[in-house]
Design a protein around this motif. Structure first.
Motif, short mmCIF file in Angstrom:
data_model
loop_
_atom_site.label_atom_id
_atom_site.label_comp_id
_atom_site.label_asym_id
_atom_site.label_seq_id
_atom_site.Cartn_x
_atom_site.Cartn_y
_atom_site.Cartn_z
N GLY A 165 -0.12 5.21 -14.18
CA GLY A 165 -1.49 5.64 -14.44
C GLY A 165 -1.75 7.05 -13.94
O GLY A 165 -2.36 7.87 -14.65
N ALA A 166 -1.29 7.36 -12.72
CA ALA A 166 -1.50 8.69 -12.17
C ALA A 166 -0.74 9.74 -12.98
O ALA A 166 -1.27 10.83 -13.26
CB ALA A 166 -1.06 8.73 -10.71
N TYR A 167 0.49 9.43 -13.36
CA TYR A 167 1.28 10.39 -14.13
C TYR A 167 0.59 10.72 -15.47
O TYR A 167 0.45 11.90 -15.83
CB TYR A 167 2.67 9.85 -14.40
N LEU A 168 0.18 9.69 -16.20
CA LEU A 168 -0.45 9.92 -17.51
C LEU A 168 -1.75 10.71 -17.35
O LEU A 168 -2.03 11.62 -18.14
CB LEU A 168 -0.72 8.59 -18.20
N ALA A 169 -2.53 10.37 -16.34
CA ALA A 169 -3.79 11.07 -16.13
C ALA A 169 -3.56 12.54 -15.83
O ALA A 169 -4.21 13.42 -16.42
CB ALA A 169 -4.57 10.40 -15.00
N GLY A 187 3.31 10.37 -9.12
CA GLY A 187 2.84 10.61 -10.47
C GLY A 187 2.24 11.99 -10.62
O GLY A 187 2.48 12.69 -11.60
N LEU A 188 1.49 12.40 -9.60
CA LEU A 188 0.94 13.76 -9.57
C LEU A 188 2.06 14.78 -9.51
O LEU A 188 2.05 15.79 -10.24
CB LEU A 188 0.01 13.92 -8.37
N GLY A 189 3.05 14.54 -8.65
CA GLY A 189 4.15 15.49 -8.49
C GLY A 189 4.99 15.65 -9.74
O GLY A 189 5.38 16.77 -10.11
N VAL A 190 5.26 14.54 -10.44
CA VAL A 190 6.06 14.62 -11.66
C VAL A 190 5.29 15.35 -12.75
O VAL A 190 5.85 16.19 -13.49
CB VAL A 190 6.46 13.19 -12.13
N ALA A 191 4.01 15.05 -12.88
CA ALA A 191 3.20 15.68 -13.92
C ALA A 191 3.08 17.18 -13.72
O ALA A 191 2.96 17.94 -14.68
CB ALA A 191 1.82 15.05 -13.97
N THR A 192 3.14 17.62 -12.47
CA THR A 192 2.99 19.06 -12.16
C THR A 192 4.32 19.73 -11.81
O THR A 192 4.34 20.90 -11.43
CB THR A 192 2.02 19.25 -10.98
N ASN A 193 5.42 18.99 -11.92
CA ASN A 193 6.75 19.48 -11.56
C ASN A 193 6.83 19.95 -10.10
O ASN A 193 7.54 20.91 -9.78
CB ASN A 193 7.16 20.64 -12.49
N GLU A 194 6.09 19.29 -9.23
CA GLU A 194 6.06 19.68 -7.81
C GLU A 194 6.54 18.55 -6.90
O GLU A 194 6.32 18.61 -5.68
CB GLU A 194 4.64 20.09 -7.41
N THR A 244 0.82 -1.21 0.00
CA THR A 244 0.00 0.00 0.00
C THR A 244 0.86 1.26 0.00
O THR A 244 0.51 2.26 -0.63
CB THR A 244 -0.93 0.01 1.22
N SER A 245 1.98 1.22 0.72
CA SER A 245 2.84 2.40 0.77
C SER A 245 3.44 2.71 -0.59
O SER A 245 3.44 3.87 -1.04
CB SER A 245 3.96 2.19 1.80
N MET A 246 3.95 1.71 -1.27
CA MET A 246 4.54 1.92 -2.59
C MET A 246 3.48 2.38 -3.58
O MET A 246 3.73 3.24 -4.43
CB MET A 246 5.21 0.63 -3.08
N THR A 247 2.29 1.80 -3.48
CA THR A 247 1.21 2.17 -4.39
C THR A 247 0.75 3.61 -4.17
O THR A 247 0.57 4.38 -5.12
CB THR A 247 0.02 1.21 -4.21
N ALA A 248 0.57 3.98 -2.90
CA ALA A 248 0.10 5.33 -2.59
C ALA A 248 1.16 6.38 -2.93
O ALA A 248 0.85 7.41 -3.56
CB ALA A 248 -0.27 5.43 -1.12
N VAL A 249 2.39 6.14 -2.50
CA VAL A 249 3.46 7.10 -2.80
C VAL A 249 3.66 7.19 -4.31
O VAL A 249 3.93 8.28 -4.85
CB VAL A 249 4.77 6.68 -2.10
N GLY A 250 3.50 6.06 -5.02
CA GLY A 250 3.63 6.08 -6.47
C GLY A 250 2.59 6.98 -7.12
O GLY A 250 2.90 7.74 -8.05
N SER A 251 1.36 6.90 -6.65
CA SER A 251 0.30 7.74 -7.22
C SER A 251 0.56 9.22 -6.95
O SER A 251 0.39 10.07 -7.82
CB SER A 251 -1.06 7.34 -6.64
#
Length: 391
Positions: free
Chosen positions: A378-382, A115-122, A105-112
């Motif tokens: 998935g989170a990054y692409l979205a 993905g948000l952070g990379v997509a927004t450069n944050e 769960t930790s890897m999955t949550a941090v991964g999501s």
């Protein structure tokens, strides 16, 4: 409109909590269930209680860490983005639970969230790097510590504990009175009962540790968006309890029965090693991937037990006997003097097909890495599409 989005976000968070209950109950109580120390329903009840205690106390710190430190700008966490993050966390965990594999769960949550952070450069790459390093180191430590215990200390521990599993249930419920009370099974010995209680207590400790780190995986995005933390902890823990009583039965079978037929001594060793590493990681603020730690500890203990019939030189060079079983967790009979390393007869060690299922282990290890990748990509692409073309 804002109220509708908030309700949707809470529903998705509850779905994540449900899957957390399914994926973390197995690592915490799989050894206890597999050794017959507790039933699946009993494991689920204890998981719900101790998960809540851990979440309500130490878990608040981890919620703050994932909700603020991993992402450099708190403005990125809106109700809308939180819903998307939680969706990918929940769906990825559901994939693992569907296949009976307790994904991290930790890897999955941090991964999501990453993905948000990379997509927004944050994304804070320093914090992400620190977490990732420990995710690599911790399973290796679990494997080698368990392996060394299996190779050098397991026979001695087995004699100290002196637990020989008897036929029938370890504990039963006496329903003759007004309130059902737990009692020892008809064939349970005193040492077996003590060992069973120990492994259940350690499972409770792991459930507590899970609450301290995993509640953040379900609620951190919404808390980061401004939702009340205490309310979300209560709701998240309720969802975890539902998952523990339902979908967790499959992961309990996987870690308790399918990977290896754990005797109580081995179950105690695995639980102690895994819980110690998880608590250590939680103490330094790292979201602990104890699912993988527990799995590699089981495999490491089996490997260490198997290699007792080979010298260290033979193990390193790959020349150990081909008859040595990776899953030999119970080579010595209780109370017997253990032979020296290299003097054991390979024929005395159970075959791999009797104690260890390589196919199941391979499925577990593959899925535990695939699920977080699905969540991250998935989170990054979205978010890449949403922030570039919609928001």
């Amino acid at each position: 409109m804002a109220e509708v989005l908030l309700i949707i976000g809470i529903v998705v968070a509850l779905f994540v909590g449900f899957n957390i209950g399914g994926s973390t109950t197995g690592p915490a109580f799989g050894p206890a269930v597999g050794s017959g120390a507790i039933s699946k329903a009993g494991a689920a009840g204890l998981m719900a209680i101790f998960f809540f205690v851990g979440a309500w106390t130490i878990g608040r710190r981890v919620v703050d860490k994932l909700g603020s430190e991993l992402i450099t700008s708190a403005s990125v966490f809106t109700i809308e983005s939180s819903i998307v993050v939680l969706f990918f966390i929940g769906m990825s965990l559901f994939v693992g639970n569907y296949f009976g594999v307790p994904a991290s769960t930790s890897m999955t949550a941090v991964g999501s969230i990453a993905g948000l952070g990379v997509a927004t450069n944050e994304l804070d790459w320093v914090v992400m790097g620190e977490i990732a390093v420990w995710w690599i180191v911790a399973p290796i430590v679990g494997f080698w510590v368990s392996g060394m215990i299996g190779r050098y200390l397991y026979p001695r521990i087995n004699r100290w504990v002196a637990i020989d599993t008897t036929a029938g249930s370890l504990m039963e419920l006496d329903r003759s009175g007004t309130v059902p009370t737990p009692t020892a099974g008809p064939n349970t010995t005193r040492r077996e009962l003590v060992g069973g209680i120990v492994v259940v207590v350690i499972g409770c400790l792991m459930a507590f540790s899970s609450g301290t780190s995993n509640i953040a995986n379900a609620i951190a995005p919404l808390v980061g968006a401004g939702v009340d933390m205490s309310m979300m902890i209560l709701l998240g823990c309720a969802a975890v309890a539902v998952g523990a009583f339902t979908i967790a039965r499959r992961t309990l079978d996987t870690l308790g029965n399918d990977i290896t037929d754990l005797p109580l001594t081995a179950a105690i060793v695995v639980a102690v090693v895994s819980s110690t590493i998880v608590i250590g990681l939680s103490a330094i603020g790292i979201p602990a991937s104890f699912v993988i730690i527990a799995t590699t500890s089981i495999v490491g203990l089996g490997w260490g037990r198997a290699t007792r019939s080979a010298t260290l030189t033979e193990v390193v060079s790959g020349e150990e006997s081909p008859n040595v079983s990776v899953g030999a967790l119970a080579a010595e009979e209780v109370g017997e003097e253990a032979p020296e390393i290299g003097e054991e007869e390979p024929a005395d060690i159970p075959a791999a097909s009797d104690l260890f299922d390589p196919a199941t282990t391979g499925r577990v290890l593959v899925m535990q890495n695939v699920v977080p990748v699905l969540s991250t990509v998935g989170a990054y692409l979205a978010f890449f599409v949403l922030f570039r073309f919609a928001w």
